[in-house]
Scaffold this motif. Structure first.
Motif, mmCIF file in Angstrom:
data_model
loop_
_atom_site.group_PDB
_atom_site.id
_atom_site.type_symbol
_atom_site.label_atom_id
_atom_site.label_comp_id
_atom_site.label_asym_id
_atom_site.label_seq_id
_atom_site.Cartn_x
_atom_site.Cartn_y
_atom_site.Cartn_z
ATOM 1 N N VAL B 209 0.865 -1.184 0.000
ATOM 2 C CA VAL B 209 0.000 0.000 0.000
ATOM 3 C C VAL B 209 0.894 1.223 0.000
ATOM 4 C CG1 VAL B 209 -1.799 1.264 1.198
ATOM 5 C CG2 VAL B 209 -1.752 -1.222 1.313
ATOM 6 N N LEU B 210 0.841 1.968 -1.094
ATOM 7 C CA LEU B 210 1.711 3.128 -1.224
ATOM 8 C C LEU B 210 0.902 4.386 -0.944
ATOM 9 C CD1 LEU B 210 4.649 3.756 -2.079
ATOM 10 C CD2 LEU B 210 3.814 4.050 -4.392
ATOM 11 N N VAL B 211 0.983 4.899 0.278
ATOM 12 C CA VAL B 211 0.318 6.165 0.588
ATOM 13 C C VAL B 211 1.378 7.133 1.106
ATOM 14 C CG1 VAL B 211 -2.018 5.347 1.044
ATOM 15 C CG2 VAL B 211 -0.318 5.229 2.841
ATOM 16 N N PRO B 212 1.195 8.449 0.866
ATOM 17 C CA PRO B 212 2.192 9.409 1.348
ATOM 18 C C PRO B 212 2.431 9.245 2.849
ATOM 19 C CG PRO B 212 0.666 10.474 -0.142
ATOM 20 C CD PRO B 212 0.152 9.087 0.075
ATOM 21 N N GLY B 213 3.698 9.237 3.235
ATOM 22 C CA GLY B 213 4.055 9.139 4.643
ATOM 23 C C GLY B 213 3.961 7.745 5.219
ATOM 24 N N PHE B 214 3.860 6.710 4.356
ATOM 25 C CA PHE B 214 3.563 5.387 4.913
ATOM 26 C C PHE B 214 4.703 4.809 5.750
ATOM 27 C CE2 PHE B 214 5.696 2.041 2.340
ATOM 28 C CZ PHE B 214 6.285 2.826 1.382
ATOM 29 N N VAL B 215 5.954 5.116 5.402
ATOM 30 C CA VAL B 215 7.047 4.554 6.203
ATOM 31 C C VAL B 215 7.069 5.185 7.599
ATOM 32 C CG1 VAL B 215 9.516 4.153 6.326
ATOM 33 C CG2 VAL B 215 8.374 4.068 4.130
ATOM 34 N N THR B 216 6.837 6.511 7.661
ATOM 35 C CA THR B 216 6.778 7.171 8.964
ATOM 36 C C THR B 216 5.642 6.594 9.806
ATOM 37 O OG1 THR B 216 7.633 9.182 7.967
ATOM 38 C CG2 THR B 216 6.585 9.407 10.112
ATOM 39 N N MET B 217 4.489 6.400 9.160
ATOM 40 C CA MET B 217 3.312 5.941 9.908
ATOM 41 C C MET B 217 3.477 4.513 10.407
ATOM 42 S SD MET B 217 -0.082 7.455 8.156
ATOM 43 C CE MET B 217 0.325 7.474 6.433
ATOM 44 N N TYR B 218 4.050 3.635 9.554
ATOM 45 C CA TYR B 218 4.084 2.220 9.915
ATOM 46 C C TYR B 218 5.388 1.808 10.605
ATOM 47 C CZ TYR B 218 0.093 1.973 6.780
ATOM 48 O OH TYR B 218 -1.106 2.179 6.191
ATOM 49 N N ALA B 219 6.488 2.493 10.313
ATOM 50 C CA ALA B 219 7.774 1.915 10.708
ATOM 51 C C ALA B 219 8.646 2.787 11.599
ATOM 52 C CB ALA B 219 8.567 1.543 9.445
ATOM 53 N N LEU B 220 8.400 4.089 11.659
ATOM 54 C CA LEU B 220 9.366 4.942 12.352
ATOM 55 C C LEU B 220 9.388 4.677 13.853
ATOM 56 C CD1 LEU B 220 11.466 7.048 11.761
ATOM 57 C CD2 LEU B 220 9.797 8.806 12.257
ATOM 58 N N VAL B 221 8.205 4.485 14.452
ATOM 59 C CA VAL B 221 8.145 4.281 15.908
ATOM 60 C C VAL B 221 8.834 2.976 16.320
ATOM 61 C CG1 VAL B 221 6.584 3.902 17.835
ATOM 62 C CG2 VAL B 221 6.144 5.763 16.231
ATOM 63 N N PRO B 222 8.494 1.821 15.702
ATOM 64 C CA PRO B 222 9.224 0.605 16.074
ATOM 65 C C PRO B 222 10.713 0.693 15.779
ATOM 66 C CG PRO B 222 7.545 0.138 14.397
ATOM 67 C CD PRO B 222 7.356 1.539 14.811
ATOM 68 N N ALA B 223 11.081 1.402 14.693
ATOM 69 C CA ALA B 223 12.500 1.533 14.377
ATOM 70 C C ALA B 223 13.220 2.318 15.470
ATOM 71 C CB ALA B 223 12.681 2.227 13.026
ATOM 72 N N PHE B 224 12.570 3.374 15.969
ATOM 73 C CA PHE B 224 13.183 4.145 17.048
ATOM 74 C C PHE B 224 13.328 3.277 18.299
ATOM 75 C CE2 PHE B 224 13.083 7.055 20.672
ATOM 76 C CZ PHE B 224 14.072 7.949 20.318
ATOM 77 N N ALA B 225 12.283 2.466 18.574
ATOM 78 C CA ALA B 225 12.351 1.565 19.726
ATOM 79 C C ALA B 225 13.539 0.613 19.571
ATOM 80 C CB ALA B 225 11.047 0.787 19.867
ATOM 81 N N ALA B 226 13.739 0.104 18.348
ATOM 82 C CA ALA B 226 14.863 -0.806 18.106
ATOM 83 C C ALA B 226 16.187 -0.086 18.320
ATOM 84 C CB ALA B 226 14.781 -1.360 16.686
ATOM 85 N N ALA B 227 16.262 1.160 17.859
ATOM 86 C CA ALA B 227 17.497 1.929 18.025
ATOM 87 C C ALA B 227 17.796 2.147 19.504
ATOM 88 C CB ALA B 227 17.381 3.269 17.301
ATOM 89 N N VAL B 228 16.746 2.427 20.300
ATOM 90 C CA VAL B 228 16.956 2.630 21.735
ATOM 91 C C VAL B 228 17.393 1.322 22.388
ATOM 92 C CG1 VAL B 228 15.844 3.251 23.908
ATOM 93 C CG2 VAL B 228 15.369 4.558 21.853
ATOM 94 N N MET B 229 16.776 0.204 21.938
ATOM 95 C CA MET B 229 17.165 -1.096 22.489
ATOM 96 C C MET B 229 18.643 -1.364 22.251
ATOM 97 S SD MET B 229 13.956 -3.518 21.513
ATOM 98 C CE MET B 229 14.490 -5.099 22.124
ATOM 99 N N ALA B 230 19.155 -0.864 21.130
ATOM 100 C CA ALA B 230 20.573 -1.060 20.824
ATOM 101 C C ALA B 230 21.426 0.020 21.478
ATOM 102 C CB ALA B 230 20.775 -1.047 19.318
ATOM 103 N N GLY B 231 20.841 0.754 22.415
ATOM 104 C CA GLY B 231 21.597 1.754 23.144
ATOM 105 C C GLY B 231 21.993 2.950 22.297
#
Lengths: 417, 291
Positions: B209-231
């Protein structure tokens, strides 16, 4: 009393005032004529604002109502980011909660606008305090992500519950019976905006208001002065949430409907951008910036238009694009935003000179900068102390009321630069 | 369940790639790049545009999109990040939020007037692309992402990688010691944009599903969580954490979302994971002691 030197025209330019030396130490004070001129302009502006809806067409009355609602959203972001230094990328959730609660109370329950408005504010404030309770203990970037996640979760869950958000068609939001016409509702929104401006102004002069600013400037120094950093960050979230909620209520009843599609990520980013363009920390600037981005979409043609190589396109992209470009320009080149440009007028109305000369410099206090000043205005970076023990930030405690802090240290994540 | 886990794995790969970009930028600029997700959206839109409108093979379209997005990263660094290098923490977060909004607006311009039509026409080739590759993709995506993580981690130990971290620790001191902080910063943003772009293309394979802003909406929050998990330091850790969050999300979404019918379960899972990670790690500990 020493009269100001210079020609009459020059004195006029300075705002028709005199600089009184003597015990007040060179403070600028307007002449009686200058005072009268200021009063006349202030009254004229106020009258114009409230007469405008009567002169305008119904379409413009609708735009005024939406602009006033956006201005309250801008004030909400200003309290959070401009005062306490926290960034929210999830304001669509708070404004949306306000809109749906208000539509529910006024529409489904027939509780009336007077009950719906404060309830909308209270509901959004409650949600904001819960988010703030987590965010208060985090640095600026983690707060931004927590609010982003909150906005996304609210959008995907809360706003899809049919009983709360009314499904695809949205919830009907009837206007109060006495303000059914566009003109009357625009007047009501302007009165509400005025009310919230006064509340915001009074808040900024209280102990809490000053504490929030101190927390933004430097959380550690603020804590050193006995300010409860987490509590004031939560308070900022609560106040911001209340303003976002009432703004959502105003917006829902202006449009007659609260629909989930109105509250998405891109509008949240537009709201942040409009506050930045307006000038964080400046109420007047934020109101003007917000009104600009409220009115802009309604001035664009609704039918698709031929856009160069892209073919025929809907013009929905224009507002976010303009907001993004202006926000980035504002942050990098004009950190004061519109508020900075309005500063001379504000200063003049408040009894200062229009053009601050060298002797009027005492009243020329620049608005406290939330964002950093342009590179050439910035003082040279500090030289780290060489004894290896004292980090540079140990030496500097800047809690002055005006002007940007000399040295920006340390990063709240604890890694001093 | 296997379908849900497969989608979760693809999403986890995207989270891992994004998380690596977040860590990289944080190591160099001590800030969070809000536009990290939108680098992915930009790449996905360009790749799809080239694939669909210009009828290029998918691999070529993807490669060109990655080149484009790396250039975008360099441009953002030059025009937005560098002027704000010495500024207070919220300024860069706000500025990158502005960049994200700009990319969302540009992708609105890139989609046609009727979003539903766009979605239908995009879904068809993407699903076909997914069907042909999902077996291989599933097998390849985990070692690929972990491999990129290991490669990036070893890159950070090179002289240039050390320069990147040094500039993040103390820009002035690093410059005094002869580190070209501007060059390091430019390369970091190009690499981060490249990782973001790769994440966008991978995410498009998981969710056609290609909608404007889709990566931010679906992936940015979990990605940030992963980055924090990696210190906010370890790139391989960020990749692994991203994959783990993706798998968890896929599984929970299947159980709670599809079986119990709760709307927006992936977003809720992302929110809960973020809160759990932020409250259990040392982020913000300094302030907690004073607050």
């Amino acid at each position: 009393v020493n009269r100001v030197p210079g020609t009459l025209a020059e004195r006029r330019l300075r705002g028709g005032g005199a600089i009184r030396t003597g015990t007040r130490g060179g403070r600028f004070e307007p002449t009686p004529a200058g005072l009268a001129a200021r009063a006349a302009v202030a009254v004229g502006l106020t009258v114009f604002v409230f007469v405008a809806p009567a002169l305008a067409t119904a379409a413009w009355d609708q735009r005024i109502a939406v602009a006033a609602s956006f201005a309250v959203v801008g004030l909400s972001i200003n309290v959070l980011t401009g005062y306490s230094g926290q960034v929210s990328l999830g304001h669509q959730a708070l404004v949306g909660i306000g809109a749906f609660v208000s539509a529910f109370v006024a529409g489904r329950v027939s509780g009336g606008f007077l009950l719906a408005l404060p309830l909308a504010g209270a509901a959004a404030a409650a949600a904001a305090v819960v988010v703030g309770a987590v965010a208060a203990r985090l640095d600026a970037m983690s707060t931004a992500v927590v609010t982003l996640a909150f906005g996304g979760a609210a959008e995907a869950t809360l706003f899809r519950i049919r009983g709360f958000a009314g499904g695809a068609g949205g919830l009907g939001a009837p206007r109060p019976s006495a303000f059914r016409s566009d003109q009357a509702y625009a007047e009501l929104c302007l009165v509400l905006l005025g009310l919230f401006l006064v509340l915001d102004w009074r808040l900024s002069r209280t102990k809490a208001g000053r504490a929030m600013v101190a927390v933004r400037r430097d959380p550690r120094s603020a804590a050193g002065f006995g300010i409860d950093v987490a509590a004031y960050r939560m308070l900022a979230f609560g106040v911001s949430g209340f303003l976002a909620g009432v703004a959502g209520s105003m917006l829902a009843h202006a449009n007659g409907v609260a629909a989930a599609t109105e509250f998405d990520l891109s509008i949240a980013l537009v709201w942040v951008a409009m506050a930045v363009v307006g000038g964080l920390g400046s109420r007047a600037g934020v109101v003007v910036g917000s009104a600009l981005f409220a009115v802009l979409p309604s001035l664009l043609p609704t039918a698709p238009v031929h856009v160069g190589v892209f073919g025929t396109r809907n013009l929905a992209f224009v507002t976010p694009l303009v907001a993004a470009v202006m926000a980035v320009l504002a942050i990098t080149l004009y950190p004061g935003g519109i508020g900075q440009q309005l500063a001379p007028i504000r200063r003049w109305l408040a009894g200062g000179p229009l053009v601050a000369g060298p002797r009027g410099a005492a009243v020329q206090a620049a608005p406290p900068g939330v964002l950093p000043s342009a590179p050439e205005d910035r003082p040279a970076p500090p030289i780290p102390s060489s004894n290896g023990k004292g980090a540079p930030h140990d030496a500097v405690l800047d809690l002055t009321a005006g002007g940007a802090p000399l040295i920006r240290l340390p990063n709240p994540n604890g890694r001093g630069r | 369940v296997s379908r849900a886990l497969a989608v979760g794995l693809f999403q986890g790969a995207a989270y891992g790639l994004l998380a690596m970009g977040i860590v990289l930028v944080h190591r160099n600029a001590r800030t969070f790049n809000v536009a990290q997700g939108e680098f992915g959206s930009a790449a996905a839109f360009v790749a799809f545009g080239l694939f669909h409108a210009a009828r290029l093979p998918y691999g070529v379209a993807g490669a060109l999109a990655l080149v484009f997005v790396a250039g975008l990263g360099v441009g953002v660094e030059r025009l937005v990040v560098r002027p704000l290098a010495d500024s207070a923490p919220p300024a860069l977060v706000l500025a990158t939020a502005g960049v994200a909004l700009g990319i969302i607006a540009a992708s609105l311009l890139g989609t046609s007037a009727q979003p539903s039509l766009v979605r239908a026409s995009i879904a068809a080739p993407q699903v076909a692309f997914l069907r042909t590759r999902i077996g291989v993709g599933q097998l390849l995506v985990v070692p690929a992402v972990v491999g990129i993580g290991l490669a990036m981690q070893s890159f950070l130990r090179s002289n240039f990688g050390l320069a990147v971290s040094a500039a993040g620790e103390d820009r002035l001191a690093a410059r005094t010691l002869g580190v070209d902080a501007a060059r390091a910063s430019g390369l970091v943003w190009a690499l981060a944009a490249l990782l973001g772009g790769l994440a966008g293309i991978v995410l498009l394979a998981a969710q056609p599903v290609l909608v404007p802003g889709f990566v931010t909406m679906y992936a940015l929050v979990p990605a940030f969580a992963a980055a924090v998990m990696a210190g906010m330091r370890n790139l391989t850790g960020a990749a692994v954490a991203g994959l783990a969050i993706g798998l968890t999300q896929g599984f929970v979404s299947y159980v709670v979302g599809q079986k119990l019918g709760v709307p927006g379960t992936p977003e809720l899972v992302a929110f809960v994971v973020l809160l759990a990670v932020l409250t259990s790690t040392s982020r913000g500990r300094v302030e907690r002691t004073v607050a």
